[in-house]
Design an enzyme around this catalytic site. Structure first.
Site, PDB file in Angstrom:
ATOM      1  N   GLY A 137      29.086  25.936   9.803  1.00  0.00           N
ATOM      2  CA  GLY A 137      28.092  26.982   9.672  1.00  0.00           C
ATOM      3  C   GLY A 137      27.807  27.256   8.209  1.00  0.00           C
ATOM      4  O   GLY A 137      28.608  26.928   7.326  1.00  0.00           O
ATOM      5  N   CYS A 138      26.670  27.881   7.938  1.00  0.00           N
ATOM      6  CA  CYS A 138      26.276  28.114   6.543  1.00  0.00           C
ATOM      7  C   CYS A 138      27.187  29.124   5.847  1.00  0.00           C
ATOM      8  O   CYS A 138      27.646  28.887   4.722  1.00  0.00           O
ATOM      9  CB  CYS A 138      24.820  28.552   6.472  1.00  0.00           C
ATOM     10  SG  CYS A 138      24.380  29.931   7.558  1.00  0.00           S
ATOM     11  N   TYR A 139      27.473  30.239   6.495  1.00  0.00           N
ATOM     12  CA  TYR A 139      28.386  31.217   5.888  1.00  0.00           C
ATOM     13  C   TYR A 139      29.789  30.634   5.687  1.00  0.00           C
ATOM     14  O   TYR A 139      30.373  30.792   4.605  1.00  0.00           O
ATOM     15  CB  TYR A 139      28.470  32.479   6.739  1.00  0.00           C
ATOM     16  CG  TYR A 139      27.340  33.462   6.588  1.00  0.00           C
ATOM     17  CD1 TYR A 139      27.014  34.016   5.352  1.00  0.00           C
ATOM     18  CD2 TYR A 139      26.616  33.885   7.699  1.00  0.00           C
ATOM     19  CE1 TYR A 139      25.991  34.946   5.227  1.00  0.00           C
ATOM     20  CE2 TYR A 139      25.595  34.817   7.588  1.00  0.00           C
ATOM     21  CZ  TYR A 139      25.284  35.342   6.344  1.00  0.00           C
ATOM     22  OH  TYR A 139      24.270  36.274   6.223  1.00  0.00           O
ATOM     23  N   THR A 193      30.615  27.633   5.168  1.00  0.00           N
ATOM     24  CA  THR A 193      30.544  26.693   4.051  1.00  0.00           C
ATOM     25  C   THR A 193      30.684  27.431   2.729  1.00  0.00           C
ATOM     26  O   THR A 193      31.516  27.076   1.882  1.00  0.00           O
ATOM     27  CB  THR A 193      29.214  25.921   4.086  1.00  0.00           C
ATOM     28  OG1 THR A 193      29.168  25.102   5.257  1.00  0.00           O
ATOM     29  CG2 THR A 193      29.065  25.028   2.857  1.00  0.00           C
ATOM     30  N   ALA A 194      29.886  28.467   2.539  1.00  0.00           N
ATOM     31  CA  ALA A 194      29.923  29.219   1.282  1.00  0.00           C
ATOM     32  C   ALA A 194      31.274  29.881   1.060  1.00  0.00           C
ATOM     33  O   ALA A 194      31.837  29.830  -0.046  1.00  0.00           O
ATOM     34  CB  ALA A 194      28.807  30.266   1.273  1.00  0.00           C
TER      35      ALA A 194
END
Length: 342
Positions: free
Chosen positions: A145-147, A149-150
């Site tokens: 997921g994008c969150y 990943t960050a």
């Protein structure tokens, strides 16, 4: 010989970003493009920025259409990938850009997504310890997921070096594209412009168990995560501010040294010089990740901040990077660290 790739879900934001990247990938030939609700429409009417593919017509997402490809990317809503994937042969590289195969714990999946757990695939975040080896030669990949990943890229060096206690507090702001392309009242320009608002507060966001899974694996013990996502008035990008209690004896120097060591050889994750801070504008349109870290001695906390493009490194770029590793290509092939500014 070119790798022939199909994209299921080509009409959405993630599918469109993936196609933008694949168009310049030297080893990929773009094959079938599908989109059930948009089948029969020209891609140019839905993704007008993809001029070389404008006259391609979307097909229905069926095994017959997706068959005969070396790689199939699934840019589908959560819960829809498993049924498609099980109809594809074991020799096809299937890269799922949804959430279906990210979580190891079936209970977590069922609690946050409300459907039976489909299983777990190798996790497409190469920078995490041991992840590259699991991706090399794999025929199934779950894109993070994008969150997560960050957040994972911001905090894993601290946990890998045993500098942080097993609890983290995260506040992350994301652009509106993270919510998808479907029309939603809270994403109207009149609602978003000039305003920021939290959502999924109190542990309710679906990406929370994924963060817990990643950080716990690196730490070697369960990590408690308090995550508050925030909607920001921008189309793309994530800025994650992550804090964790520092263990006794930790100093600013030891924190900096741990991050320098962990990120020294990473082609996409860049530890900024001291005094420079991550900015979403700097990674716009690229697979780059900006990271900065500080030690708050008075509060006894480590603060790690990261900036990514949620559609690039946070989704489509991560998918291409993982595909490259699975196919034995250099993982940077077809990807850039050059952002778009201003």
């Amino acid at each position: 010989m070119a790798v022939r790739a199909a994209v299921a879900g080509a009409s959405g934001y993630a599918g469109g970003e993936l196609l933008r990247l694949l168009l310049t990938h030297p080893e990929v030939e773009i094959g079938a493009l599908t989109g059930n609700s948009n089948a029969g429409q020209r891609l140019g009417a839905l993704q007008p920025h993809l001029l070389p593919l404008a006259d391609r017509v979307l097909e229905a997402t069926t095994p017959e259409v997706l068959g005969g490809h070396d790689v199939v990317f699934l840019a589908l809503p959560h819960g829809q990938s498993a049924a498609v994937a099980e109809q594809l042969g074991p020799d096809v590289l299937v890269v799922d850009m949804g959430a279906d195969f990210r979580l190891k714990d079936a209970g977590d999946w069922e609690r946050f997504y409300g459907s039976p757990h489909a299983g777990t695939w190798p996790y497409g975040l190469p920078e995490l310890p041991g992840a590259r080896a699991a991706l090399e030669g794999s025929k199934r990949i779950a894109v993070p997921g994008c969150y997560p990943t960050a957040v994972s890229l911001a905090l894993f060096p601290a946990y890998a070096a045993s500098l942080a206690e097993p609890e983290a507090v995260i506040v992350a702001a994301s652009g509106t594209s993270g919510a998808g392309k479907a029309a939603k009242p809270h994403l109207l320009g009149s609602e978003v412009m000039g305003s920021m608002s939290p959502y999924g507060v109190g542990g309710g966001h679906r990406h929370t168990p994924e963060m817990i899974q990643n950080l716990g694996a690196v730490a070697g013990e369960p990590v408690t995560v308090s995550f508050t996502p925030t909607l920001a008035p921008m189309p793309r990008g994530i800025l994650a501010t992550c804090t964790a209690k520092a263990k006794p004896g930790v100093t600013a120097e030891s924190v900096r040294a741990a991050y320098e060591k962990a990120l020294a050889d990473e082609p996409f994750v860049h530890l900024l010089p001291e005094g420079q801070w991550p900015a979403t504008a700097s990674v716009y349109g690229s697979n780059a990740v900006q990271v900065q870290v500080a030690h708050d001695a008075a509060a006894g906390r480590i603060i790690a901040i990261s900036a990514i493009d949620n559609l690039a490194k946070g989704t489509a770029g991560g998918a291409v990077q993982s595909m490259n590793l699975a196919l034995g290509l250099d993982e940077t092939t077809g990807l850039t660290t050059i952002g778009v500014a201003p």
